[in-house]
Design a protein around this motif. Sequence first.
Motif, PDB file in Angstrom:
ATOM      1  N   THR A   1     -33.967   4.183  32.710  1.00 27.15           N
ATOM      2  CA  THR A   1     -34.086   5.558  33.188  1.00 27.15           C
ATOM      3  C   THR A   1     -34.627   6.495  32.121  1.00 27.15           C
ATOM      4  N   HIS A   2     -34.196   6.314  30.885  1.00 28.35           N
ATOM      5  CA  HIS A   2     -34.504   7.298  29.842  1.00 28.35           C
ATOM      6  C   HIS A   2     -35.434   6.804  28.736  1.00 28.35           C
TER       7      HIS A   2
ATOM      8  N   ALA B   1     -37.683   3.591  28.946  1.00 25.93           N
ATOM      9  CA  ALA B   1     -38.797   2.662  29.205  1.00 25.93           C
ATOM     10  C   ALA B   1     -39.035   2.525  30.699  1.00 25.93           C
ATOM     11  N   ASP B   2     -40.078   1.774  31.037  1.00 22.30           N
ATOM     12  CA  ASP B   2     -40.343   1.466  32.439  1.00 22.30           C
ATOM     13  C   ASP B   2     -39.458   0.334  32.928  1.00 22.30           C
ATOM     14  N   GLU B   3     -39.092  -0.540  32.021  1.00 24.87           N
ATOM     15  CA  GLU B   3     -38.240  -1.682  32.353  1.00 24.87           C
ATOM     16  C   GLU B   3     -37.393  -2.018  31.134  1.00 24.87           C
ATOM     17  N   ALA B   4     -36.167  -2.422  31.377  1.00 26.92           N
ATOM     18  CA  ALA B   4     -35.258  -2.764  30.281  1.00 26.92           C
ATOM     19  C   ALA B   4     -34.554  -4.071  30.596  1.00 26.92           C
ATOM     20  N   LEU B   5     -34.372  -4.869  29.549  1.00 28.59           N
ATOM     21  CA  LEU B   5     -33.619  -6.115  29.663  1.00 28.59           C
ATOM     22  C   LEU B   5     -32.527  -6.114  28.607  1.00 28.59           C
ATOM     23  N   VAL B   6     -31.339  -6.508  29.006  1.00 26.65           N
ATOM     24  CA  VAL B   6     -30.217  -6.671  28.086  1.00 26.65           C
ATOM     25  C   VAL B   6     -29.862  -8.149  28.072  1.00 26.65           C
ATOM     26  N   ILE B   7     -29.895  -8.746  26.894  1.00 26.58           N
ATOM     27  CA  ILE B   7     -29.633 -10.180  26.753  1.00 26.58           C
ATOM     28  C   ILE B   7     -28.409 -10.366  25.866  1.00 26.58           C
ATOM     29  N   ALA B   8     -27.409 -11.074  26.379  1.00 29.81           N
ATOM     30  CA  ALA B   8     -26.201 -11.359  25.606  1.00 29.81           C
ATOM     31  C   ALA B   8     -26.347 -12.721  24.930  1.00 29.81           C
ATOM     32  N   PRO B   9     -25.543 -13.006  23.908  1.00 36.93           N
ATOM     33  CA  PRO B   9     -25.604 -14.315  23.248  1.00 36.93           C
ATOM     34  C   PRO B   9     -25.396 -15.453  24.238  1.00 36.93           C
ATOM     35  N   ARG B  10     -25.965 -16.576  23.918  1.00 43.75           N
ATOM     36  CA  ARG B  10     -25.971 -17.726  24.817  1.00 43.75           C
ATOM     37  C   ARG B  10     -24.563 -18.257  25.060  1.00 43.75           C
TER      38      ARG B  10
END
Length: 459
Positions: A89-90, A92-101
Amino acid sequence: MNDAAKSLFPQQVSLPRWQHGESVSIAERCYAAHRVDHEDGSSTWWLLDETDLWLERERASLLMRMSSALMTSLNPERCMNLVAELAATHLADEALVIAPRSNHGHPITRCLRGEPPTYELQHVDVEDVVGLGEALRGFPPVPSRWIDPAAAPEWLAKGVASIVVTPLPGHGVPAGALILVRRDKQFSESEEAFARMFASRAGVAMSAANLFTQQAVITERLTRDLLPPALRRYEHVELAGRYRASADTEHVGGDFYDVHELPDDELFVVLGDVCGKGLDAAVQTGKVRTALHALLQVVTDHDRMLRALNQALLTADHSRFVTVAVGTVRPVDDGLRVTLTSGGHLPPLIVRAGGAVEVAKTRGTLVGILPDITTTTDEVVLAPGDSCLLYTDGITEACGGPLGDEEFGEDRLHRALAACGGMPAEALVEHVHMLAAQWIGAGGHDDMAVLAIAAPRRR
């Protein structure tokens, strides 16, 4: 116009009617308009560039709102979704959140601006994205200009103009990584710096959610083992129990009961009360229950068992003692034969089918406080419809009544049980538990435990 003003107004335009001190926007910049009046009636307008100050204020306000939103969830998945949604929302156009494997892949939340986030577990190669592997290990981010969007893997994005990868720092260990994607323009250095500030707050929120969940799982597993067990049904014996901790916000305490199966359809039952309340007392109940279970493998005689338990507690902890009532239940032709022994505990009560209430003739010494103990054992026969009630002093010492300061007492319990002749075990413990709860009302109370053994009526 001076040269700076001409750069703002490259075309010949008529100046708008500004108000003195008004903030105006020109060519994506923010200015404060100030007027100076001259003696000849003319005026000079000064435009002071406040874009950077305004931007910092806006970002500071935005960070506060985002931080407040992030701290509202202690669920890891919802927290990841919120981080991705706020970033899209604030930032980027798209956001990804990646947690540890994890064992099932990387937890990944993806969010396009204006759309709801999606969460899933994916098996991805984080080394395919420049800086992502390092970010997941907590290393500082690489500048976005070092990341070639054309080389981004398909699972990340295609047809983008700029990518930012920044770590999400947690409490001692990385909470994950944040990937920001723009499709039409590059990220500026100030935008990357702001993204890192957001990531630092998001990482703390995610780390707190993960820590809370881990602690909740650990607490649930430990609590489950410390709680009295669910009692199964037997063909010749009815069993029922109720337990209530001293504090409504706690699940465990110092009262306990257990039922163990012995050869030849016999059952060993125990109900006890550890000195103290709360978690510390519950831990001691776990030790006592484990010790009794181990002793049952080598000895079933009540006196020898309680003496061995006494020595075990003296060796392990001199600060807490326990009172216990143990019983061995044997099915016989005329009902149940119950052998009862008290180790400093209130003697069990026998409730006959006709309403008579008897006190088991067993006494004993507290367990775990003296180097030697003495016990006496009683044996009773429960005819069909008879019951044996084991209970802790949380029932009889429950303080309440009309004035709120009177104990429930043994006499009142005996009178109440006189009306319970022939009750099934489940109804009996529920009735006793309900009477104590009504007597207490909203007042405080000790741990309470009740265990009933009943000989089923013959059909």
